[in-house]
Design an enzyme around this catalytic site. Structure first.
Site, PDB file in Angstrom:
ATOM      1  N   ASP A   1       0.825  -1.205   0.000  1.00 20.08           N
ATOM      2  CA  ASP A   1       0.000   0.000   0.000  1.00 20.08           C
ATOM      3  C   ASP A   1       0.861   1.258   0.000  1.00 20.08           C
ATOM      4  OD1 ASP A   1      -2.348  -1.457   0.135  1.00 20.08           O
ATOM      5  OD2 ASP A   1      -2.680  -1.112   2.271  1.00 20.08           O
TER       6      ASP A   1
ATOM      7  N   ARG B   1      -1.079  -0.536  -8.804  1.00 22.40           N
ATOM      8  CA  ARG B   1      -2.420  -0.117  -8.388  1.00 22.40           C
ATOM      9  C   ARG B   1      -2.453   1.397  -8.380  1.00 22.40           C
ATOM     10  NH1 ARG B   1      -3.658  -1.022  -2.357  1.00 22.40           N
ATOM     11  NH2 ARG B   1      -3.769  -3.235  -2.837  1.00 22.40           N
TER      12      ARG B   1
HETATM   13  C1  FAD Z   1      -8.464  -1.252  -4.002  1.00 24.05           C
HETATM   14  C2  FAD Z   1      -8.086   0.085  -3.452  1.00 24.05           C
HETATM   15  C3  FAD Z   1      -6.889   0.225  -2.787  1.00 24.05           C
HETATM   16  C4  FAD Z   1      -6.498   1.468  -2.293  1.00 24.05           C
HETATM   17  N1  FAD Z   1      -5.258   1.599  -1.730  1.00 24.05           N
HETATM   18  C5  FAD Z   1      -4.837   2.838  -1.353  1.00 24.05           C
HETATM   19  C6  FAD Z   1      -3.518   3.051  -0.892  1.00 24.05           C
HETATM   20  O1  FAD Z   1      -2.695   2.130  -0.797  1.00 24.05           O
HETATM   21  N2  FAD Z   1      -3.157   4.321  -0.532  1.00 24.05           N
HETATM   22  C7  FAD Z   1      -4.032   5.380  -0.623  1.00 24.05           C
HETATM   23  O2  FAD Z   1      -3.648   6.510  -0.316  1.00 24.05           O
HETATM   24  N3  FAD Z   1      -5.297   5.200  -1.052  1.00 24.05           N
HETATM   25  C8  FAD Z   1      -5.717   3.958  -1.410  1.00 24.05           C
HETATM   26  N4  FAD Z   1      -7.006   3.803  -1.862  1.00 24.05           N
HETATM   27  C9  FAD Z   1      -7.997   4.891  -1.663  1.00 24.05           C
HETATM   28  C10 FAD Z   1      -8.017   5.861  -2.823  1.00 24.05           C
HETATM   29  O3  FAD Z   1      -6.836   6.613  -2.840  1.00 24.05           O
HETATM   30  C11 FAD Z   1      -9.222   6.816  -2.707  1.00 24.05           C
HETATM   31  O4  FAD Z   1      -9.113   7.544  -1.530  1.00 24.05           O
HETATM   32  C12 FAD Z   1     -10.564   6.116  -2.733  1.00 24.05           C
HETATM   33  O5  FAD Z   1     -10.579   5.024  -3.597  1.00 24.05           O
HETATM   34  C13 FAD Z   1     -11.657   7.076  -3.208  1.00 24.05           C
HETATM   35  O6  FAD Z   1     -11.376   7.527  -4.504  1.00 24.05           O
HETATM   36  P1  FAD Z   1     -12.224   7.114  -5.811  1.00 24.05           P
HETATM   37  O7  FAD Z   1     -11.244   6.928  -6.917  1.00 24.05           O
HETATM   38  O8  FAD Z   1     -13.079   5.960  -5.508  1.00 24.05           O
HETATM   39  O9  FAD Z   1     -13.010   8.413  -6.195  1.00 24.05           O
HETATM   40  P2  FAD Z   1     -14.004   9.366  -5.418  1.00 24.05           P
HETATM   41  O10 FAD Z   1     -14.099  10.594  -6.268  1.00 24.05           O
HETATM   42  O11 FAD Z   1     -13.610   9.529  -3.994  1.00 24.05           O
HETATM   43  O12 FAD Z   1     -15.364   8.564  -5.470  1.00 24.05           O
HETATM   44  C14 FAD Z   1     -16.097   8.319  -6.652  1.00 24.05           C
HETATM   45  C15 FAD Z   1     -17.447   7.689  -6.304  1.00 24.05           C
HETATM   46  O13 FAD Z   1     -17.209   6.422  -5.649  1.00 24.05           O
HETATM   47  C16 FAD Z   1     -18.080   6.231  -4.568  1.00 24.05           C
HETATM   48  N5  FAD Z   1     -17.288   6.257  -3.317  1.00 24.05           N
HETATM   49  C17 FAD Z   1     -15.993   6.612  -3.203  1.00 24.05           C
HETATM   50  N6  FAD Z   1     -15.575   6.505  -1.929  1.00 24.05           N
HETATM   51  C18 FAD Z   1     -16.628   6.100  -1.232  1.00 24.05           C
HETATM   52  C19 FAD Z   1     -16.818   5.799   0.137  1.00 24.05           C
HETATM   53  N7  FAD Z   1     -15.836   5.932   1.032  1.00 24.05           N
HETATM   54  N8  FAD Z   1     -18.053   5.376   0.529  1.00 24.05           N
HETATM   55  C20 FAD Z   1     -19.041   5.222  -0.368  1.00 24.05           C
HETATM   56  N9  FAD Z   1     -18.911   5.502  -1.688  1.00 24.05           N
HETATM   57  C21 FAD Z   1     -17.732   5.929  -2.109  1.00 24.05           C
HETATM   58  C22 FAD Z   1     -19.054   7.359  -4.640  1.00 24.05           C
HETATM   59  O14 FAD Z   1     -20.111   6.973  -5.477  1.00 24.05           O
HETATM   60  C23 FAD Z   1     -18.244   8.467  -5.285  1.00 24.05           C
HETATM   61  O15 FAD Z   1     -19.035   9.438  -5.909  1.00 24.05           O
HETATM   62  C24 FAD Z   1      -7.384   2.580  -2.405  1.00 24.05           C
HETATM   63  C25 FAD Z   1      -8.588   2.433  -3.082  1.00 24.05           C
HETATM   64  C26 FAD Z   1      -8.950   1.216  -3.617  1.00 24.05           C
HETATM   65  C27 FAD Z   1     -10.234   1.116  -4.365  1.00 24.05           C
END
Ligand code: FAD
Length: 316
Positions: free
Chosen positions: A143, A193
């Site tokens: 991560d 990722r």
């Molecule tokens: C598999 C995976 C691994 C990850 N690993 C890391 C990591 O190692 N380090 C790191 O900094 N970040 C990590 N993240 C988190 C990432 O950086 C984002 O903070 C997170 O995924 C939200 O961004 P988004 O791209 O989904 O877009 P956003 O613009 O946040 O969300 C888009 C849409 O997705 C849905 N959504 C998003 N988040 C939520 C929520 N919390 N609850 C409900 N609905 C939601 C909503 O419909 C929203 O409108 C990871 C995410 C995923 C999916």
């Protein structure tokens, strides 16, 4: 950006808020939406269901910023036991092309913050996990944490990955440096990722406006897709998922040569829709007692989650 995001991320350090959450049944239910359990048995039950639905998993034993050696050792021991338990599960419903089972690790949980020896300890622990995982047919991804750790984490991966080609790296699109990191990782054919990034970062190192983060994500994604990387598209954002699907078609990538990755409890309907049309979908599943920082990052991402949270705390 959600204007409350900095305040929620700041509350991630508050013991008082954590106590409120654990003492309210409604709040405990909210925790369960994102974290299926504290024990390995609860985790395994959730993973079994995901695998049976055709989704692959990446399991995170929650913990970060470990400042004592015994906790880092305990984290390694838990991961070794976890890999054993995962390897015994039926994965026949998951499409081929990539390992159905993966673990995600934070180097700060493996000792990276233990003084000047920390990076070497964490790198050695990562190697121990990868060796065990290789025997069990399980993959590993490291991560990404806050920006102060990025260079050290990438250095550890650079050292260990030559022995384990499947070792995954996480790139956070909001960091200015990430497009260059993607270029370097694509050159060596790494599994990458790509996520937007979940930490509170200063504007000296990271884009702040949502639109700029989204544009940076697309630039990084193009570098990975058009290069030799195995892109792991970690997002729930409909616009970015559509852009990824177009790039998959343009670059003729097969399922498994790229993955869609989403978090446990978020957009499960979309996870199933993608898996149903034959895409490789991996769900990130966290478990363990140290769920608090993880939960606060999820709440900070979405005002609607914050509303649930406030109702849950007020209703105790
Ligand atoms: C598999 C995976 C691994 C990850 N690993 C890391 C990591 O190692 N380090 C790191 O900094 N970040 C990590 N993240 C988190 C990432 O950086 C984002 O903070 C997170 O995924 C939200 O961004 P988004 O791209 O989904 O877009 P956003 O613009 O946040 O969300 C888009 C849409 O997705 C849905 N959504 C998003 N988040 C939520 C929520 N919390 N609850 C409900 N609905 C939601 C909503 O419909 C929203 O409108 C990871 C995410 C995923 C999916």
């Amino acid at each position: 950006m959600n204007p409350l995001r900095p305040a929620i991320l700041a509350a991630a350090g508050s013991e008082r808020v954590k106590r409120l959450l654990t003492s309210s049944p409604a709040a405990a239910a909210l925790v369960r939406r994102f974290v299926p359990g504290e024990s390995r048995a609860e985790l395994v039950a959730a993973v079994r269901e995901l695998l049976a639905s055709g989704r692959a998993v990446s399991v995170d034993f929650l913990g970060e910023n470990t400042t004592d050696r015994s906790r880092a050792d305990a984290a390694v021991a838990e991961y070794l036991a976890l890999i054993n338990d995962l390897a015994a599960l039926d994965t026949s419903a998951v499409p081929r092309g990539a390992a159905p089972l993966e673990v995600s690790v934070k180097l700060s949980a493996l000792g990276q913050a233990l003084g000047s020896d920390g990076p070497a300890i964490a790198t050695e622990n990562l190697r121990v996990l990868c060796t065990k995982a290789a025997e069990a047919g399980v993959w590993v991804t490291v991560d990404a944490e806050d920006h102060t750790t990025t260079a050290r984490t990438l250095a550890a991966i650079r050292e260990v990955r030559p022995d384990f080609w499947w070792l995954g790296t996480v790139v956070q699109a909001y960091l200015y440096r990430s497009e260059d990191d993607c270029r370097e990782l694509a050159e060596v054919g790494a599994r990458v990722r790509l996520c937007k990034g979940a930490y509170r970062e200063p504007d000296t190192v990271a884009y702040q406006p949502r639109a700029e983060v989204d544009r940076a994500y697309l630039r990084c994604l193009r570098v990975l897709m058009r290069g030799d990387a195995r892109p792991l598209v970690a997002s729930h954002d409909p616009g970015l998922l559509a852009a990824a699907a177009d790039l998959v078609t343009q670059t003729a990538r097969r399922p498994g040569e790229m993955e869609y990755q989403m978090l446990y409890g978020i957009r499960a309907d979309e996870q199933l829709r993608l898996a149903g049309r034959g895409d490789f979908v991996r769900v990130y599943v966290p478990y363990g007692g140290q769920w608090y920082g993880y939960l606060m990052r999820r709440l900070a991402e979405r005002p609607a989650n914050l509303a649930f949270f406030l109702r849950a705390v007020a209703g105790r």
